[in-house]
Design an enzyme around this catalytic site. Structure first.
Site, mmCIF file in Angstrom:
data_model
loop_
_atom_site.group_PDB
_atom_site.id
_atom_site.type_symbol
_atom_site.label_atom_id
_atom_site.label_comp_id
_atom_site.label_asym_id
_atom_site.label_seq_id
_atom_site.Cartn_x
_atom_site.Cartn_y
_atom_site.Cartn_z
ATOM 1 N NE ARG A 1 -63.439 85.110 -72.122
ATOM 2 C CZ ARG A 1 -64.106 85.483 -73.200
ATOM 3 N NH1 ARG A 1 -65.431 85.653 -73.135
ATOM 4 N NH2 ARG A 1 -63.483 85.704 -74.354
ATOM 5 C CE LYS B 1 -70.814 84.375 -73.412
ATOM 6 N NZ LYS B 1 -70.382 83.012 -73.030
#
Length: 274
Positions: A255, A221
């Site tokens: 995740r 991210k």
């Protein structure tokens, strides 16, 4: 901390890895990568061989300012993939990344075992009812607004305190509907600035007061690659560092896009704890 996934009891006291399968054309990292059945099955097989406990399938990109996708288009994207994966890998534990109850219902009927909702039921009033009726685990993420507006909604007096209050309210609502297995996701990158993301990870252990499994979704991210001044493609090392920190602060599920590296991180962490 055990969750029931289609009759399989998964103990989350030992951290687990959830592999990401984006079947959207516009995901921030791997959008449009899996263009046919062979690509999809190859990716799923690799993630399972590498040690993923769960596979999370998403057909609606939730990146900031993501384009709107209709419910029917989301169903058209995700349903054939769920059917394909369940046919070839019938023992797989599939999680469905959606905030829409109709997508959740149809996916569960096709074999999915978990619903992963970025809105914690706030974008579809029927979601919690659907999950409760299906008796599947429910991942509730923290977000304000929706993918199109969330990055304009980053004002907090005390972000972690407000997030814990948010989860307390959403957990109460989920319990009221009769949902048994709940997992919380702080929602890194959702309605949070770069500095706020790091404030949340610094205080990640505070979420343990909710007494629920915690999912960390940091993989590649912007909090990683913008800090390192590189790109999502170059953000694996940074992801691994923050995943390790997340484990040290109580994360139960990682995740990730890169399952092998995350599984190795968990193995080393487990060895260190022993």
């Amino acid at each position: 901390m055990t969750i029931n996934c289609n009759g399989q009891l998964i103990d989350l006291k030992a951290p687990k890895v959830m592999g990401i399968l984006n079947i959207t054309p516009n995901s921030f990292f791997d959008g449009g990568t899996y263009k046919n059945e062979a690509d999809i099955l190859s990716k799923v097989e690799k993630m399972l061989v590498d040690g993923a406990t769960f596979i999370d399938v998403g057909a609606y990109s939730s990146k900031p300012n993501a384009e709107f996708v209709s419910v029917q288009e989301e169903i058209n994207r995700i349903l054939p993939v769920v059917a394909l994966i369940m046919k070839l890998f019938p023992e797989v534990i599939l999680s469905i990344d959606t905030f829409r109850s109709e997508v959740a219902r149809i996916s569960i009927e096709s074999g999915a075992a978990i619903i992963n909702d970025i809105s914690a039921g706030k974008l579809d009033e029927k979601m919690m009812e659907t999950v409760a009726k299906a008796r599947v685990p429910y991942i509730m993420m923290h977000m304000k607004g929706n993918p199109q507006t969330m990055q304009t909604l980053t004002d907090y007096d005390n972000i972690v305190k407000e997030m814990i209050l948010y989860f307390s309210e959403r957990v109460f609502e989920a319990r009221r509907h009769g949902i048994s297995d709940l997992i919380i996701d702080p929602g890194f990158g959702f309605a949070k600035t770069l500095d706020q993301n790091f404030e949340v990870i610094r205080k990640l252990e505070d979420f343990q007061m909710l007494d629920l499994p915690l999912l960390a979704g940091i993989s590649r991210k912007s909090m990683v690659y913008k800090t390192l001044e590189n790109s999502p493609e170059e953000a694996l090392n940074g992801t691994t560092v923050l995943n390790t920190i997340s484990l040290s602060k109580g994360a139960n599920i990682l995740r990730v896009h890169d399952v092998k590296e995350a599984v190795e991180t968990v193995k080393l962490w487990n060895k260190l704890k022993k």
